[in-house]
Design a protein around this motif. Structure first.
Motif, PDB file in Angstrom:
ATOM      1  N   ILE A  48       0.845  -1.190   0.000  1.00 40.01           N
ATOM      2  CA  ILE A  48       0.000   0.000   0.000  1.00 40.01           C
ATOM      3  C   ILE A  48       0.882   1.242   0.000  1.00 40.01           C
ATOM      4  O   ILE A  48       1.840   1.351   0.756  1.00 40.01           O
ATOM      5  CB  ILE A  48      -0.925   0.021   1.233  1.00 40.01           C
ATOM      6  N   GLY A  49       0.541   2.173  -0.838  1.00 37.54           N
ATOM      7  CA  GLY A  49       1.242   3.449  -0.891  1.00 37.54           C
ATOM      8  C   GLY A  49       0.260   4.572  -1.169  1.00 37.54           C
ATOM      9  O   GLY A  49      -0.867   4.343  -1.582  1.00 37.54           O
ATOM     10  N   VAL A  50       0.696   5.782  -0.931  1.00 43.03           N
ATOM     11  CA  VAL A  50      -0.132   6.957  -1.179  1.00 43.03           C
ATOM     12  C   VAL A  50       0.599   7.822  -2.185  1.00 43.03           C
ATOM     13  O   VAL A  50       1.747   8.210  -1.964  1.00 43.03           O
ATOM     14  CB  VAL A  50      -0.386   7.737   0.129  1.00 43.03           C
ATOM     15  N   PRO A  51      -0.041   8.160  -3.315  1.00 43.79           N
ATOM     16  CA  PRO A  51       0.662   8.912  -4.360  1.00 43.79           C
ATOM     17  C   PRO A  51       0.725  10.423  -4.118  1.00 43.79           C
ATOM     18  O   PRO A  51       1.267  11.134  -4.932  1.00 43.79           O
ATOM     19  CB  PRO A  51      -0.163   8.598  -5.611  1.00 43.79           C
ATOM     20  N   HIS A  52       0.189  10.893  -3.024  1.00 40.15           N
ATOM     21  CA  HIS A  52       0.223  12.333  -2.746  1.00 40.15           C
ATOM     22  C   HIS A  52       0.678  12.568  -1.308  1.00 40.15           C
ATOM     23  O   HIS A  52       0.859  11.623  -0.551  1.00 40.15           O
ATOM     24  CB  HIS A  52      -1.160  12.957  -2.984  1.00 40.15           C
ATOM     25  N   LEU A  56      -0.953  14.396   1.001  1.00 44.75           N
ATOM     26  CA  LEU A  56      -2.025  14.735   1.921  1.00 44.75           C
ATOM     27  C   LEU A  56      -2.014  13.804   3.129  1.00 44.75           C
ATOM     28  O   LEU A  56      -2.167  14.242   4.264  1.00 44.75           O
ATOM     29  CB  LEU A  56      -3.370  14.667   1.190  1.00 44.75           C
ATOM     30  N   TRP A  57      -1.823  12.520   2.874  1.00 42.44           N
ATOM     31  CA  TRP A  57      -1.687  11.525   3.936  1.00 42.44           C
ATOM     32  C   TRP A  57      -0.303  10.920   3.849  1.00 42.44           C
ATOM     33  O   TRP A  57       0.232  10.729   2.771  1.00 42.44           O
ATOM     34  CB  TRP A  57      -2.686  10.403   3.761  1.00 42.44           C
ATOM     35  N   MET A  58       0.253  10.600   4.989  1.00 43.99           N
ATOM     36  CA  MET A  58       1.544   9.918   4.985  1.00 43.99           C
ATOM     37  C   MET A  58       1.299   8.417   4.822  1.00 43.99           C
ATOM     38  O   MET A  58       0.320   7.883   5.343  1.00 43.99           O
ATOM     39  CB  MET A  58       2.294  10.214   6.276  1.00 43.99           C
ATOM     40  N   PRO A  59       2.165   7.728   4.082  1.00 50.04           N
ATOM     41  CA  PRO A  59       1.937   6.290   3.845  1.00 50.04           C
ATOM     42  C   PRO A  59       1.892   5.459   5.121  1.00 50.04           C
ATOM     43  O   PRO A  59       1.139   4.490   5.205  1.00 50.04           O
ATOM     44  CB  PRO A  59       3.117   5.880   2.975  1.00 50.04           C
ATOM     45  N   THR A 110       0.640   6.335   7.926  1.00 53.87           N
ATOM     46  CA  THR A 110      -0.669   6.526   8.540  1.00 53.87           C
ATOM     47  C   THR A 110      -1.694   5.593   7.906  1.00 53.87           C
ATOM     48  O   THR A 110      -2.489   4.958   8.607  1.00 53.87           O
ATOM     49  CB  THR A 110      -1.121   7.984   8.386  1.00 53.87           C
ATOM     50  N   VAL A 111      -1.668   5.488   6.592  1.00 52.56           N
ATOM     51  CA  VAL A 111      -2.589   4.594   5.897  1.00 52.56           C
ATOM     52  C   VAL A 111      -2.315   3.145   6.287  1.00 52.56           C
ATOM     53  O   VAL A 111      -3.242   2.368   6.547  1.00 52.56           O
ATOM     54  CB  VAL A 111      -2.479   4.790   4.367  1.00 52.56           C
ATOM     55  N   LYS A 112      -1.054   2.780   6.377  1.00 56.00           N
ATOM     56  CA  LYS A 112      -0.707   1.409   6.760  1.00 56.00           C
ATOM     57  C   LYS A 112      -1.129   1.127   8.201  1.00 56.00           C
ATOM     58  O   LYS A 112      -1.625   0.039   8.502  1.00 56.00           O
ATOM     59  CB  LYS A 112       0.787   1.179   6.579  1.00 56.00           C
ATOM     60  N   SER A 113      -0.961   2.088   9.091  1.00 54.18           N
ATOM     61  CA  SER A 113      -1.370   1.899  10.479  1.00 54.18           C
ATOM     62  C   SER A 113      -2.880   1.731  10.587  1.00 54.18           C
ATOM     63  O   SER A 113      -3.366   0.902  11.371  1.00 54.18           O
ATOM     64  CB  SER A 113      -0.923   3.088  11.331  1.00 54.18           C
ATOM     65  N   ILE A 114      -3.635   2.506   9.821  1.00 52.43           N
ATOM     66  CA  ILE A 114      -5.089   2.371   9.822  1.00 52.43           C
ATOM     67  C   ILE A 114      -5.498   0.992   9.325  1.00 52.43           C
ATOM     68  O   ILE A 114      -6.359   0.330   9.915  1.00 52.43           O
ATOM     69  CB  ILE A 114      -5.732   3.482   8.962  1.00 52.43           C
TER      70      ILE A 114
END
Length: 132
Positions: free
Chosen positions: A23-27, A29-32, A34-38
């Motif tokens: 999982i990665g975030v291309p922008h 706005l969110w740190m990667p 944070t998304v992985k922790s969620i």
């Protein structure tokens, strides 16, 4: 909990191990992380819910490992550190330690031979996709 049917906690944990590394975030706005922790938190809580629903339905023994106590002690320490440090960061660390304790608990109680096989395939799939 020896179960011949589908082992949902092990399957969910294997899915987590396969999906979270890629999982990665291309922008920005969110740190990667944070998304992985969620994602880790939601899947771990889902696996815990599946485990306790199965335990309630079928019964069985619950095993406790000493590492769960260590995770709980570190969560209590993080909650206590809210007195002298930033309350937001300390509470986030406490929640992380509680999630680690839940992961250890699920591993101690739901990983039998088939569960370990499922989990290792999930780890392998995540490592291969992350490397690609």
């Amino acid at each position: 909990m020896e179960n011949k049917k589908a082992n949902w906690p092990s399957s969910l944990m294997a899915m987590m191990m396969a999906v979270v590394p890629i999982i990665g975030v291309p922008h920005e706005l969110w740190m990667p992380d944070t998304v992985k922790s969620i994602l880790v938190a939601m899947i771990t809580l889902g696996a815990g819910l599946a485990f306790f629903l199965e335990l309630r339905r079928a019964g069985g023994k619950v095993y406790l490992h000493a590492a769960i106590g260590l995770a709980l002690l570190l969560a209590i320490y993080a909650l206590g550190s809210m007195i002298w440090s930033d309350t937001y960061l300390a509470s986030v660390e406490a929640v992380r330690w509680l999630l680690i304790g839940l992961i250890i608990f699920l591993g101690a109680n739901s990983l039998n031979h088939s569960g370990v096989t499922i989990l290792t395939w999930g780890i392998h799939a995540g490592a291969v996709w992350a490397a690609l």
